[in-house]
Write an enzyme that holds these catalytic residues in place. Structure first.
Site, PDB file in Angstrom:
ATOM      1  N   ASP A  75       0.863  -1.181   0.000  1.00  0.00           N
ATOM      2  CA  ASP A  75       0.000   0.000   0.000  1.00  0.00           C
ATOM      3  C   ASP A  75       0.899   1.230   0.000  1.00  0.00           C
ATOM      4  OD1 ASP A  75      -1.722   2.111   0.471  1.00  0.00           O
ATOM      5  OD2 ASP A  75      -2.662   1.217   2.244  1.00  0.00           O
ATOM      6  N   SER A 155       2.268  12.017 -15.577  1.00  0.00           N
ATOM      7  CA  SER A 155       1.127  12.099 -16.476  1.00  0.00           C
ATOM      8  C   SER A 155       1.294  13.379 -17.282  1.00  0.00           C
ATOM      9  CB  SER A 155      -0.196  12.163 -15.697  1.00  0.00           C
ATOM     10  OG  SER A 155      -1.278  12.508 -16.547  1.00  0.00           O
ATOM     11  N   TYR A 169      -6.354  15.176  -9.354  1.00  0.00           N
ATOM     12  CA  TYR A 169      -5.418  14.391 -10.154  1.00  0.00           C
ATOM     13  C   TYR A 169      -4.356  15.290 -10.788  1.00  0.00           C
ATOM     14  CZ  TYR A 169      -3.687  11.239 -13.784  1.00  0.00           C
ATOM     15  OH  TYR A 169      -2.888  10.476 -14.592  1.00  0.00           O
ATOM     16  N   LYS A 173      -0.310  15.271  -9.893  1.00  0.00           N
ATOM     17  CA  LYS A 173       0.700  14.936 -10.894  1.00  0.00           C
ATOM     18  C   LYS A 173       1.698  16.073 -11.102  1.00  0.00           C
ATOM     19  CE  LYS A 173      -0.448  10.716 -11.779  1.00  0.00           C
ATOM     20  NZ  LYS A 173       0.474   9.598 -11.471  1.00  0.00           N
TER      21      LYS A 173
END
Length: 268
Positions: A75, A155, A169, A173
């Site tokens: 994890d 990304s 998100y 990133k």
């Protein structure tokens, strides 16, 4: 004491790309991009610790690889779990040479409706998880005194804003790209290279599931970016995996701090 990366000018191309004798750990390797990355590293000769928060996915993925593997439940949001995964790899194989921080999540929720908890969960995986993995990898590599390489899967969202619902998100990133640059500076004296690889959206089990669960506007955007690129076709996970293979190999021995775009030229 400065540990210099080796001069590999006299090696053949075959030798430069070979990972024989190297020990790698890939997070989020149970499926999608992580599995494709693990596959290419294994084909190049590396021993691969295949880790995933889902132990059964890790086991299944490890069984599909051609080389020596070590399936682990890990994890990335839990410092103890990350440390334990690093320690287990060192116990089994004697060290870690390559660490790929691939695990990531991208729930799509419009900013005005986003619970703070969702923001925190995205950052826990996509930013904090990258730091924890890089830190634990660097600790093991520096203790061994041989250097190594860390690759963070960022990304194209780490270079720009994107569609509706992805504020957490995109921000996470950007953070992953920033920590890549900073850790490259801090780890360089230890002979540890740190690189980012920034893919555009490619269809995976995870990305398709997010699109299917999103509101219509967000789903339409996510599917629109998973369309044939300027190079004439849709990207696939192996397009990203091959760039990660380059980054961890000695072909990229004089590179650190950069984030390589795997986007078919679509990032403005």
């Amino acid at each position: 004491m400065q540990i210099s990366v080796p001069d590999v000018s006299t090696r053949t191309v075959t030798e430069l790309i070979s990972l024989t004798g190297r020990r790698a750990l890939v997070t989020g390797a149970g499926r999608g991009l992580g599995l494709a990355i693990a596959q290419r590293l294994s084909e190049a000769g590396a021993d691969v610790a295949v880790t995933d928060v889902d132990e059964q996915l890790a086991l299944k993925a490890a069984e599909s690889l051609p080389g020596r593997t070590l399936p682990l439940q890990l994890d990335v949001t839990d410092p103890d779990s990350v440390s334990a995964g690093a320690d287990r790899t060192v116990r089994e194989w004697g060290g870690i040479d390559i660490w790929v921080n691939n695990a990531g999540i991208f729930p799509a929720t419009p900013a005005l409706e986003m619970p703070t908890q969702t923001w925190d969960e995205v950052f826990a995986v996509n930013a904090r998880g990258v730091f924890l993995g890089a830190r634990e990898a660097a600790r093991r590599m520096s203790e061994a005194g041989h250097g190594g390489v860390v690759v963070n899967v960022v990304s194209t969202a780490g270079f720009r804003g994107t569609g509706p619902g992805l504020a957490a998100y995109v921000a996470s990133k950007h953070a992953a790209r920033g920590v890549t640059r900073q850790l490259a500076l801090e780890f360089a004296p230890m002979g540890i290279r740190v690189l980012g690889v920034a893919p555009t959206f490619v269809p995976t089990e995870g990305s398709l599931a997010v699109a299917g669960a999103s509101d219509p506007e967000t789903a339409e955007h996510l599917m629109s970016v998973m369309q044939p690129s300027t190079l004439g076709r849709l990207g696939v996970p192996d397009d990203v995996a091959r760039i990660v293979l380059f980054a961890v190999s000695d072909l990229a021995a004089f590179m650190t701090g950069s984030t390589l775009l795997a986007d078919a030229g679509d990032t403005a």
